[in-house]
Design an enzyme around this catalytic site. Structure first.
Site, mmCIF file in Angstrom:
data_model
loop_
_atom_site.group_PDB
_atom_site.id
_atom_site.type_symbol
_atom_site.label_atom_id
_atom_site.label_comp_id
_atom_site.label_asym_id
_atom_site.label_seq_id
_atom_site.Cartn_x
_atom_site.Cartn_y
_atom_site.Cartn_z
ATOM 1 N N GLY A 97 -13.854 5.594 -10.486
ATOM 2 C CA GLY A 97 -14.912 5.229 -9.341
ATOM 3 C C GLY A 97 -15.916 4.048 -9.819
ATOM 4 O O GLY A 97 -16.901 4.098 -9.167
ATOM 5 N N HIS A 126 -5.759 -3.463 -5.050
ATOM 6 C CA HIS A 126 -4.477 -3.242 -5.772
ATOM 7 C C HIS A 126 -4.564 -4.090 -7.040
ATOM 8 O O HIS A 126 -4.782 -5.366 -7.045
ATOM 9 C CB HIS A 126 -3.278 -3.501 -5.299
ATOM 10 C CG HIS A 126 -2.063 -3.076 -6.091
ATOM 11 N ND1 HIS A 126 -1.436 -1.815 -6.158
ATOM 12 C CD2 HIS A 126 -1.065 -4.010 -6.535
ATOM 13 C CE1 HIS A 126 -0.440 -1.921 -6.833
ATOM 14 N NE2 HIS A 126 -0.143 -3.366 -7.213
ATOM 15 N N ASN A 128 -7.285 -1.379 0.831
ATOM 16 C CA ASN A 128 -7.016 -0.769 -0.473
ATOM 17 C C ASN A 128 -6.984 -1.968 -1.430
ATOM 18 O O ASN A 128 -6.818 -3.123 -1.124
ATOM 19 C CB ASN A 128 -5.397 -0.297 -0.355
ATOM 20 C CG ASN A 128 -4.908 0.234 -1.886
ATOM 21 O OD1 ASN A 128 -5.790 0.685 -2.515
ATOM 22 N ND2 ASN A 128 -4.010 -0.235 -2.209
ATOM 23 N N MET A 148 -5.037 7.694 -5.816
ATOM 24 C CA MET A 148 -3.560 7.548 -6.529
ATOM 25 C C MET A 148 -2.742 8.409 -5.498
ATOM 26 O O MET A 148 -1.830 8.873 -5.919
ATOM 27 C CB MET A 148 -3.658 8.101 -7.784
ATOM 28 C CG MET A 148 -4.572 7.473 -8.851
ATOM 29 S SD MET A 148 -4.308 5.669 -8.948
ATOM 30 C CE MET A 148 -2.792 5.761 -9.767
ATOM 31 N N LYS A 149 -3.034 8.586 -4.096
ATOM 32 C CA LYS A 149 -2.123 9.156 -3.349
ATOM 33 C C LYS A 149 -1.750 8.376 -2.107
ATOM 34 O O LYS A 149 -2.498 7.351 -1.712
ATOM 35 C CB LYS A 149 -2.859 10.555 -2.798
ATOM 36 C CG LYS A 149 -2.932 11.662 -3.849
ATOM 37 C CD LYS A 149 -1.804 12.097 -4.031
ATOM 38 C CE LYS A 149 -1.766 13.075 -5.295
ATOM 39 N NZ LYS A 149 -0.588 13.722 -5.698
ATOM 40 N N ILE A 150 -0.759 8.679 -1.703
ATOM 41 C CA ILE A 150 -0.245 7.602 -0.265
ATOM 42 C C ILE A 150 -0.869 8.277 0.914
ATOM 43 O O ILE A 150 -1.186 9.765 1.113
ATOM 44 C CB ILE A 150 1.122 7.828 -0.283
ATOM 45 C CG1 ILE A 150 2.128 7.440 -1.411
ATOM 46 C CG2 ILE A 150 1.890 6.986 1.264
ATOM 47 C CD1 ILE A 150 2.818 6.192 -1.464
ATOM 48 N N ASN A 174 -15.289 1.083 -9.005
ATOM 49 C CA ASN A 174 -15.081 0.174 -7.773
ATOM 50 C C ASN A 174 -16.370 0.772 -6.550
ATOM 51 O O ASN A 174 -16.802 0.477 -5.854
ATOM 52 C CB ASN A 174 -13.910 -0.014 -6.934
ATOM 53 C CG ASN A 174 -13.025 -1.058 -7.533
ATOM 54 O OD1 ASN A 174 -13.579 -2.041 -7.446
ATOM 55 N ND2 ASN A 174 -11.991 -0.794 -8.711
HETATM 56 C C1 GRF Z 1 -8.386 -0.106 -9.894
HETATM 57 O O1 GRF Z 1 -8.216 -0.995 -10.959
HETATM 58 C C2 GRF Z 1 -7.657 -0.548 -8.580
HETATM 59 O O2 GRF Z 1 -7.067 -1.524 -8.637
HETATM 60 C C3 GRF Z 1 -6.604 0.545 -8.639
HETATM 61 O O3 GRF Z 1 -7.226 1.685 -9.568
HETATM 62 C C4 GRF Z 1 -8.436 1.440 -10.082
HETATM 63 C C5 GRF Z 1 -9.409 2.010 -9.946
HETATM 64 O O4 GRF Z 1 -10.593 1.999 -10.578
HETATM 65 N N1 GRF Z 1 -6.049 1.038 -7.386
HETATM 66 P P1 GRF Z 1 -12.164 2.498 -10.437
HETATM 67 O O5 GRF Z 1 -11.554 4.177 -10.227
HETATM 68 O O6 GRF Z 1 -12.721 2.203 -9.218
HETATM 69 O O7 GRF Z 1 -12.817 2.525 -11.853
#
Ligand code: GRF
Length: 187
Positions: free
Chosen positions: A14, A107, A105, A88-90, A16
């Site tokens: 988390g 990535h 999203n 991590m899910k679609i 981000n």
């Molecule tokens: C990020 O690096 C993002 O690119 C990927 O999953 C990671 C999540 O990191 N999709 P966080 O949970 O925000 O620390």
């Protein structure tokens, strides 16, 4: 300025989410985080929701109809915009169709290269020269929607997966807010 009521989806650390929460303290930032959804009850990121008193729900995606459950909470909290931040899910097409061009999203690669998982190990194996991150709209194809912001860096010969992840995440903390500002700039 009316801030868009936003839901952030997470599965793990988390960081981000934490970064977006701090961006929302700026009055001119176009979103307010009104809900956090995690598919994982052990996700560390839930602590940020608790700390900043943001409502959160854990939704186990192994259950049939979990997407209806997600929609229920999105409606309950009047969500109009969705950020996937390490989810991590679609996301099912039922949700995508209800939120056309309203789901983004982040990535950890320079899309269209390295869609999917294990991006850093694949980059190293491929002897890539550049790495980075991409913020994109979510459509029904994995990591394939329109790009909004992309940031890159050059890989050093000594960079391992750990270093690549760190460098990438530093860029993510700039790219995600930038993408959100870009989307709402003219709205
Ligand atoms: C990020 O690096 C993002 O690119 C990927 O999953 C990671 C999540 O990191 N999709 P966080 O949970 O925000 O620390």
């Amino acid at each position: 300025m009316v801030k868009r009521r936003t839901c952030v989806f997470i599965s793990g650390q988390g960081s981000n989410l934490k970064n977006l929460i701090s961006c929302t303290r700026d009055n001119s930032f176009p979103i307010k985080i009104s809900l956090v959804i995690s598919n994982n009850d052990k996700a560390y990121g839930i602590n940020y929701a608790k700390k900043y008193k943001i409502p959160y729900v854990i939704i186990n995606t192994n259950y049939k109809n979990h997407d209806k459950n997600i929609l229920f909470y999105l409606k309950k909290y009047k969500i109009s915009f969705i950020c996937l931040a390490g989810y991590m899910k679609i996301i099912s097409s039922v949700i995508i169709n209800k939120y056309p061009n309203k789901i983004i999203n982040i990535h950890p690669s320079l899309l269209p290269k390295f869609k999917g998982l294990n991006t850093f190990s694949r980059m190293l194996k491929n002897k890539e020269r550049k790495a980075g991150c991409t913020v994109h709209f979510v459509n029904n194809k994995l990591d394939s929607g329109t790009k909004i912001v992309q940031k890159k860096f050059y890989i050093n010969i000594s960079d391992d997966e750990f270093v690549l992840k760190n460098k990438t995440q530093k860029l993510e903390y700039k790219a995600f807010p930038e993408a959100i500002i870009k989307i709402f700039r003219n709205n």
